[in-house]
Design a protein around this motif. Structure first.
Motif, PDB file in Angstrom:
ATOM      1  N   ASP A   1       7.077 -44.084  51.449  1.00  0.00           N
ATOM      2  CA  ASP A   1       6.228 -45.266  51.249  1.00  0.00           C
ATOM      3  C   ASP A   1       4.760 -44.881  51.107  1.00  0.00           C
ATOM      4  OD1 ASP A   1       8.410 -46.925  51.321  1.00  0.00           O
ATOM      5  OD2 ASP A   1       8.169 -47.494  53.425  1.00  0.00           O
ATOM      6  N   ARG A   2       4.277 -43.979  51.963  1.00  0.00           N
ATOM      7  CA  ARG A   2       2.853 -43.629  51.851  1.00  0.00           C
ATOM      8  C   ARG A   2       2.583 -42.740  50.643  1.00  0.00           C
ATOM      9  NH1 ARG A   2       2.554 -38.491  54.390  1.00  0.00           N
ATOM     10  NH2 ARG A   2       3.683 -38.261  56.351  1.00  0.00           N
ATOM     11  N   VAL A   3       3.563 -41.917  50.253  1.00  0.00           N
ATOM     12  CA  VAL A   3       3.416 -41.156  49.022  1.00  0.00           C
ATOM     13  C   VAL A   3       3.367 -42.099  47.826  1.00  0.00           C
ATOM     14  CG1 VAL A   3       4.649 -39.591  47.457  1.00  0.00           C
ATOM     15  CG2 VAL A   3       4.386 -38.986  49.857  1.00  0.00           C
ATOM     16  N   GLY A   4       4.184 -43.174  47.881  1.00  0.00           N
ATOM     17  CA  GLY A   4       4.141 -44.164  46.810  1.00  0.00           C
ATOM     18  C   GLY A   4       2.791 -44.843  46.716  1.00  0.00           C
ATOM     19  N   ALA A   5       2.188 -45.132  47.868  1.00  0.00           N
ATOM     20  CA  ALA A   5       0.856 -45.743  47.868  1.00  0.00           C
ATOM     21  C   ALA A   5      -0.176 -44.790  47.272  1.00  0.00           C
ATOM     22  CB  ALA A   5       0.456 -46.138  49.286  1.00  0.00           C
ATOM     23  N   PHE A   6      -0.064 -43.506  47.594  1.00  0.00           N
ATOM     24  CA  PHE A   6      -0.974 -42.529  46.995  1.00  0.00           C
ATOM     25  C   PHE A   6      -0.765 -42.439  45.495  1.00  0.00           C
ATOM     26  CE2 PHE A   6      -1.172 -38.132  45.362  1.00  0.00           C
ATOM     27  CZ  PHE A   6      -2.551 -38.007  45.305  1.00  0.00           C
ATOM     28  N   LEU A   7       0.485 -42.477  45.061  1.00  0.00           N
ATOM     29  CA  LEU A   7       0.770 -42.374  43.632  1.00  0.00           C
ATOM     30  C   LEU A   7       0.114 -43.521  42.868  1.00  0.00           C
ATOM     31  CD1 LEU A   7       4.216 -41.349  42.212  1.00  0.00           C
ATOM     32  CD2 LEU A   7       2.801 -43.012  41.037  1.00  0.00           C
ATOM     33  N   GLU A   8       0.127 -44.713  43.447  1.00  0.00           N
ATOM     34  CA  GLU A   8      -0.527 -45.849  42.793  1.00  0.00           C
ATOM     35  C   GLU A   8      -2.026 -45.603  42.653  1.00  0.00           C
ATOM     36  OE1 GLU A   8       0.509 -49.223  45.118  1.00  0.00           O
ATOM     37  OE2 GLU A   8       2.647 -49.127  44.610  1.00  0.00           O
ATOM     38  N   SER A   9      -2.649 -45.042  43.698  1.00  0.00           N
ATOM     39  CA  SER A   9      -4.078 -44.718  43.618  1.00  0.00           C
ATOM     40  C   SER A   9      -4.323 -43.637  42.572  1.00  0.00           C
ATOM     41  CB  SER A   9      -4.595 -44.240  44.981  1.00  0.00           C
ATOM     42  OG  SER A   9      -4.437 -45.235  45.974  1.00  0.00           O
ATOM     43  N   LEU A  10      -3.448 -42.645  42.552  1.00  0.00           N
ATOM     44  CA  LEU A  10      -3.582 -41.554  41.589  1.00  0.00           C
ATOM     45  C   LEU A  10      -3.480 -42.099  40.168  1.00  0.00           C
ATOM     46  CD1 LEU A  10      -3.738 -38.472  41.040  1.00  0.00           C
ATOM     47  CD2 LEU A  10      -1.225 -38.448  41.167  1.00  0.00           C
ATOM     48  N   TRP A  11      -2.521 -42.968  39.948  1.00  0.00           N
ATOM     49  CA  TRP A  11      -2.326 -43.515  38.603  1.00  0.00           C
ATOM     50  C   TRP A  11      -3.555 -44.306  38.153  1.00  0.00           C
ATOM     51  CZ3 TRP A  11       1.304 -42.187  35.234  1.00  0.00           C
ATOM     52  CH2 TRP A  11       1.458 -42.961  34.079  1.00  0.00           C
ATOM     53  N   ARG A  12      -4.164 -45.043  39.088  1.00  0.00           N
ATOM     54  CA  ARG A  12      -5.370 -45.802  38.727  1.00  0.00           C
ATOM     55  C   ARG A  12      -6.513 -44.871  38.351  1.00  0.00           C
ATOM     56  NH1 ARG A  12      -3.761 -49.056  43.119  1.00  0.00           N
ATOM     57  NH2 ARG A  12      -5.280 -48.027  44.492  1.00  0.00           N
ATOM     58  N   SER A  13      -6.543 -43.683  38.951  1.00  0.00           N
ATOM     59  CA  SER A  13      -7.623 -42.733  38.631  1.00  0.00           C
ATOM     60  C   SER A  13      -7.537 -42.258  37.183  1.00  0.00           C
ATOM     61  CB  SER A  13      -7.581 -41.533  39.581  1.00  0.00           C
ATOM     62  OG  SER A  13      -6.514 -40.646  39.264  1.00  0.00           O
ATOM     63  N   PHE A  14      -6.354 -42.362  36.582  1.00  0.00           N
ATOM     64  CA  PHE A  14      -6.196 -41.922  35.196  1.00  0.00           C
ATOM     65  C   PHE A  14      -6.941 -42.844  34.225  1.00  0.00           C
ATOM     66  CE2 PHE A  14      -1.702 -40.155  36.351  1.00  0.00           C
ATOM     67  CZ  PHE A  14      -2.299 -39.180  37.124  1.00  0.00           C
ATOM     68  N   ASP A  15      -7.372 -44.014  34.696  1.00  0.00           N
ATOM     69  CA  ASP A  15      -8.117 -44.936  33.837  1.00  0.00           C
ATOM     70  C   ASP A  15      -9.462 -44.351  33.413  1.00  0.00           C
ATOM     71  OD1 ASP A  15      -6.148 -46.871  33.847  1.00  0.00           O
ATOM     72  OD2 ASP A  15      -6.972 -47.933  35.577  1.00  0.00           O
ATOM     73  N   ALA A  16      -9.979 -43.425  34.204  1.00  0.00           N
ATOM     74  CA  ALA A  16     -11.268 -42.817  33.860  1.00  0.00           C
ATOM     75  C   ALA A  16     -11.126 -41.998  32.581  1.00  0.00           C
ATOM     76  CB  ALA A  16     -11.761 -41.929  34.998  1.00  0.00           C
ATOM     77  N   PRO A  17     -11.941 -42.259  31.585  1.00  0.00           N
ATOM     78  CA  PRO A  17     -11.790 -41.537  30.307  1.00  0.00           C
ATOM     79  C   PRO A  17     -12.050 -40.046  30.423  1.00  0.00           C
ATOM     80  CG  PRO A  17     -13.822 -42.830  30.334  1.00  0.00           C
ATOM     81  CD  PRO A  17     -13.043 -43.245  31.546  1.00  0.00           C
ATOM     82  N   ASP A  18     -12.786 -39.625  31.465  1.00  0.00           N
ATOM     83  CA  ASP A  18     -13.088 -38.204  31.619  1.00  0.00           C
ATOM     84  C   ASP A  18     -12.252 -37.551  32.725  1.00  0.00           C
ATOM     85  OD1 ASP A  18     -14.252 -39.580  33.699  1.00  0.00           O
ATOM     86  OD2 ASP A  18     -16.071 -38.352  33.741  1.00  0.00           O
ATOM     87  N   HIS A  19     -11.091 -38.146  33.037  1.00  0.00           N
ATOM     88  CA  HIS A  19     -10.250 -37.575  34.091  1.00  0.00           C
ATOM     89  C   HIS A  19      -9.862 -36.144  33.716  1.00  0.00           C
ATOM     90  CE1 HIS A  19      -6.859 -36.834  36.785  1.00  0.00           C
ATOM     91  NE2 HIS A  19      -7.295 -37.860  37.508  1.00  0.00           N
ATOM     92  N   PRO A  20      -9.913 -35.210  34.676  1.00  0.00           N
ATOM     93  CA  PRO A  20      -9.553 -33.819  34.371  1.00  0.00           C
ATOM     94  C   PRO A  20      -8.129 -33.708  33.835  1.00  0.00           C
ATOM     95  CG  PRO A  20     -10.681 -33.950  36.476  1.00  0.00           C
ATOM     96  CD  PRO A  20     -10.401 -35.363  36.056  1.00  0.00           C
ATOM     97  N   PRO A  21      -7.867 -32.705  33.020  1.00  0.00           N
ATOM     98  CA  PRO A  21      -6.526 -32.535  32.453  1.00  0.00           C
ATOM     99  C   PRO A  21      -5.505 -31.974  33.436  1.00  0.00           C
ATOM    100  CG  PRO A  21      -7.962 -30.773  31.717  1.00  0.00           C
ATOM    101  CD  PRO A  21      -8.832 -31.739  32.465  1.00  0.00           C
ATOM    102  N   ASN A  22      -5.970 -31.603  34.643  1.00  0.00           N
ATOM    103  CA  ASN A  22      -5.074 -31.046  35.657  1.00  0.00           C
ATOM    104  C   ASN A  22      -5.252 -31.771  36.981  1.00  0.00           C
ATOM    105  OD1 ASN A  22      -4.134 -28.446  34.174  1.00  0.00           O
ATOM    106  ND2 ASN A  22      -6.371 -28.368  34.029  1.00  0.00           N
TER     107      ASN A  22
END
Length: 218
Positions: free
Chosen positions: A132-153
């Motif tokens: 459950d907490r890993v799932g919550a982190f994954l949601e935060s991680l996925w939202r970070s991809f919205d940044a156009p300059d997100h690192p490729p790694n």
């Protein structure tokens, strides 16, 4: 959305608790250090990761445990290209408080019989809680991809069970599939690689210790 080309998960190097389970009587789980072998494993992993990342930028998330912080330090990644932050949701499965080795062995035997996903340690967590907490982190991680300059790694410095549960959540594995897989070795990595059709795949599978019951796999 700037999805990373790869998401690398690494298990910490060998820790004091991996070689001596009596240490949990006197040292908190989160404070355990790497052994000399653990430092060597982490440095070797760092050699491979520096070659993999090259001059590309990296967004790193590190479990708050001492052994994961030490592992990240031993990787010796270029700080000018790495954006690192501590992420408590990537921590080890919690046992609660101080641990009695005899009781721990009994509980681990019970967990093996009951199932790693559903068994809850006394005063601690079940695998389902970590999921459950890993799932919550994954949601935060996925939202970070919205940044156009997100690192490729993306790099996650974490623990064996947490690695398996992260991949279970990302890949939509069943509980039976998760239960059939073994933890990676200390200092070992797995990578989620972005394919041409926009879907991620694992660079290599986790080892299996058993074949999942086909009636439990959807």
């Amino acid at each position: 959305m700037a999805r990373p080309r790869r998401i690398v998960l690494i298990r910490h190097g060998e820790s004091e608790g991996n070689v001596d389970d009596t240490v949990y009587e006197r040292v908190p789980d989160h404070a355990l250090r790497l052994t000399a072998e653990g430092w060597q494993q982490a440095r070797a992993a760092g050699d491979r990761l520096r070659e993999l990342f090259g001059e590309e930028r990296v967004s790193a998330y590190v479990s708050p445990y001492r052994r994961t912080h030490e592992t990240f330090r031993a990787l010796r990644l270029d700080p000018s290209r790495v954006r690192a932050r501590e992420e408590p949701r990537l921590r080890e499965q919690d046992w609660g408080n101080w641990q009695d080795p005899k009781n721990v062995r009994q509980q681990k035997a019970a967990r093996d019989a009951y199932g790693h996903f559903f068994y809850r340690f006394e005063q601690g967590e079940s695998g389902a809680d970590v999921y459950d907490r890993v799932g919550a982190f994954l949601e935060s991680l996925w939202r970070s991809f919205d940044a156009p300059d997100h690192p490729p790694n993306v790099l996650l410095v974490t623990h064996g069970l947490t690695m398996r549960l992260f991949c279970m959540r990302w890949m939509h594995w069943s509980v039976a599939e998760f239960e059939s897989l073994s933890n990676p070795d200390n200092g070992e990595t797995r990578m989620l690689i972005l394919g041409r059709k926009g879907r991620y795949h694992l660079d290599r599978p986790f080892e299996r210790w058993c074949v999942p019951d086909p009636y439990e796999v959807l």
